[in-house]
Write a protein that holds these residues in place. Sequence first.
Motif, mmCIF file in Angstrom:
data_model
loop_
_atom_site.group_PDB
_atom_site.id
_atom_site.type_symbol
_atom_site.label_atom_id
_atom_site.label_comp_id
_atom_site.label_asym_id
_atom_site.label_seq_id
_atom_site.Cartn_x
_atom_site.Cartn_y
_atom_site.Cartn_z
ATOM 1 N N GLU A 207 0.830 -1.203 0.000
ATOM 2 C CA GLU A 207 0.000 0.000 0.000
ATOM 3 C C GLU A 207 0.864 1.253 0.000
ATOM 4 O OE1 GLU A 207 -2.145 -2.823 3.036
ATOM 5 O OE2 GLU A 207 -0.092 -2.209 2.552
ATOM 6 N N GLY B 124 -0.998 6.934 2.055
ATOM 7 C CA GLY B 124 -1.532 7.441 3.307
ATOM 8 C C GLY B 124 -0.835 8.724 3.720
ATOM 9 N N TRP C 50 -10.418 -3.254 0.825
ATOM 10 C CA TRP C 50 -9.749 -2.351 1.753
ATOM 11 C C TRP C 50 -10.429 -2.493 3.114
ATOM 12 C CZ3 TRP C 50 -5.374 0.366 0.890
ATOM 13 C CH2 TRP C 50 -4.981 0.589 -0.437
ATOM 14 N N ARG D 258 -9.822 -1.244 7.447
ATOM 15 C CA ARG D 258 -9.124 -0.282 8.289
ATOM 16 C C ARG D 258 -9.240 -0.678 9.747
ATOM 17 N NH1 ARG D 258 -13.081 5.003 7.443
ATOM 18 N NH2 ARG D 258 -14.849 4.253 8.695
ATOM 19 N N ARG E 295 -10.551 -4.589 13.218
ATOM 20 C CA ARG E 295 -10.430 -4.288 11.802
ATOM 21 C C ARG E 295 -11.812 -4.322 11.169
ATOM 22 N NH1 ARG E 295 -5.419 -6.821 8.589
ATOM 23 N NH2 ARG E 295 -4.504 -5.883 10.459
ATOM 24 N N VAL F 240 -14.077 -1.734 4.609
ATOM 25 C CA VAL F 240 -14.286 -0.398 4.051
ATOM 26 C C VAL F 240 -14.911 -0.492 2.658
ATOM 27 C CG1 VAL F 240 -13.160 1.713 3.265
ATOM 28 C CG2 VAL F 240 -12.357 0.572 5.343
ATOM 29 N N ASP G 74 -12.396 8.721 10.157
ATOM 30 C CA ASP G 74 -11.735 7.898 9.138
ATOM 31 C C ASP G 74 -10.280 7.613 9.497
ATOM 32 O OD1 ASP G 74 -13.515 9.783 6.648
ATOM 33 O OD2 ASP G 74 -13.976 7.752 7.360
ATOM 34 N N TYR H 290 -4.980 1.669 7.142
ATOM 35 C CA TYR H 290 -5.750 1.082 6.048
ATOM 36 C C TYR H 290 -4.954 -0.058 5.426
ATOM 37 C CZ TYR H 290 -9.282 4.694 6.239
ATOM 38 O OH TYR H 290 -10.324 5.507 6.653
ATOM 39 N N TYR H 291 -5.640 -1.175 5.252
ATOM 40 C CA TYR H 291 -5.008 -2.381 4.736
ATOM 41 C C TYR H 291 -5.672 -2.824 3.442
ATOM 42 C CZ TYR H 291 -3.053 -2.746 9.423
ATOM 43 O OH TYR H 291 -2.386 -2.506 10.599
ATOM 44 N N CYS H 292 -4.847 -3.181 2.501
ATOM 45 C CA CYS H 292 -5.300 -3.784 1.255
ATOM 46 C C CYS H 292 -5.327 -5.303 1.437
ATOM 47 C CB CYS H 292 -4.326 -3.392 0.152
ATOM 48 S SG CYS H 292 -4.587 -4.189 -1.427
ATOM 49 N N GLY I 97 -0.145 -2.214 5.440
ATOM 50 C CA GLY I 97 -0.950 -1.118 5.958
ATOM 51 C C GLY I 97 -0.330 0.246 5.695
#
Length: 123
Positions: free
Chosen positions: A6, A9, A36, A38, A45, A48, A89, A93-95, A116
């Motif tokens: 990722e 950010g 995605w 978060r 977790r 999203v 928000d 954030y994780y893919c 992340g």
Amino acid sequence: QVQLVESGGGLVQAGGSLRLSCAASGRTFSTYAMGWFRQAPGKEREFVAAISRGGSTYYADSVKGRFTISRDNAKNTVYLEMNSLKLEDTAAYYCAGRSTGWVELSAERYNYWGQGTQVTVSS
């Protein structure tokens, strides 16, 4: 083995925008569903957004209308465009990717994860 990385950010003021990118290794990216998630400090977790291999998109109610997920299979990349950012928000954030092409909303259904990227929204 698929690796996800990722980027994008950072720190942004409330109401601002960011675009996250997730670059995937491997030749089979186009067959994967991508998501995605978060995680904020002290919280679990949460889902999203996600996109199927066919391009169907799904969003959490909290981001619907503000976030857009998309994919570019030629670049092995999935994006998360985030607009009208709110303080809530703020999170890492994780893919995530799963080798079957349909979307799941549960993190446990995803096979591959990135490291992340932090998004911090300030007032």
